[in-house]
Design an enzyme around this catalytic site. Sequence first.
Site, mmCIF file in Angstrom:
data_model
loop_
_atom_site.group_PDB
_atom_site.id
_atom_site.type_symbol
_atom_site.label_atom_id
_atom_site.label_comp_id
_atom_site.label_asym_id
_atom_site.label_seq_id
_atom_site.Cartn_x
_atom_site.Cartn_y
_atom_site.Cartn_z
ATOM 1 N N SER A 140 -19.944 7.401 -45.396
ATOM 2 C CA SER A 140 -20.954 6.984 -44.432
ATOM 3 C C SER A 140 -20.630 7.589 -43.079
ATOM 4 C CB SER A 140 -20.979 5.460 -44.309
ATOM 5 O OG SER A 140 -21.810 5.033 -43.241
ATOM 6 N N TYR A 154 -15.985 -2.334 -44.033
ATOM 7 C CA TYR A 154 -16.904 -1.284 -44.483
ATOM 8 C C TYR A 154 -16.560 0.068 -43.845
ATOM 9 C CZ TYR A 154 -21.273 1.137 -45.546
ATOM 10 O OH TYR A 154 -22.200 2.046 -45.989
#
Length: 266
Positions: A140, A154
């Site tokens: 990401s 995350y």
Amino acid sequence: MARRLALITGASAGIGAASARIYADHGYDVAITARRGDRLEALAQEISLRFGVEAIPIVADLADPAAPAAILEAVAAHGREVDALVNNAGYGLNGTFAATDWIDQRDSLQVMLTAPTELVHRVLPGMVERKFGRIVNVASLAGLVPGSVGQTLYAGIKSYLIKFSQSLHLENLNTGVHVTALCPGFTWSEFHDVNGAREMLNASTPAWLWLGADEVAASGYEAAEANRPVCVTGAPNKAIAAFAKLIPDDWALALMAGQGGRFRKV
């Protein structure tokens, strides 16, 4: 010669489903895995009819530590080996680290860090032996910028996947195995519906920051073919990643300090 096989995790929707279609369109058979069996069966039928390849649905929950081995056993039961691996399964949690249950955080580590690492470790020797392999770890943009409120594990997991992919890329130069960390930003998928942030994001982020799942998946496929260790999707995201590298860390962290509430429920 039999067609090559691509294994895609988190394939029931979004980037995973788009990746399955892209690999099938390039002549791969696909093994698709996720928790939702009805979605997998429907996607497998669609891919088989549309592209004329074999599509193998494998229902599994990567939060179960036994899942990676079971998935590969299911692939082997079809007499197949994994030639391409797309580690896509993932999700976001709401809330700060102290306000969340440890079991939820533990499961996120299992699904997004331990399971993809284990899958790579299990399939990589065969790829090297056959002198062909493609590995895409879906990371990401969050792994390339400072962490923000509500992304406690995350962002760290995604940063790990990037570094992991870079090292694998270097270790497998000239082996025929290509490794890429795919780093999308905001992507139209079910990801933000699952964590309840869709309405908030629609109100706080401009449309030009968003990419479709098909476009992101295609970028990942192309980057793996070109053996690029990191692929950031979209010009705006490339600019953000470059900017984060150029400014001092304390400035970057200060910029992120007030952003968490815009992108995730905390």
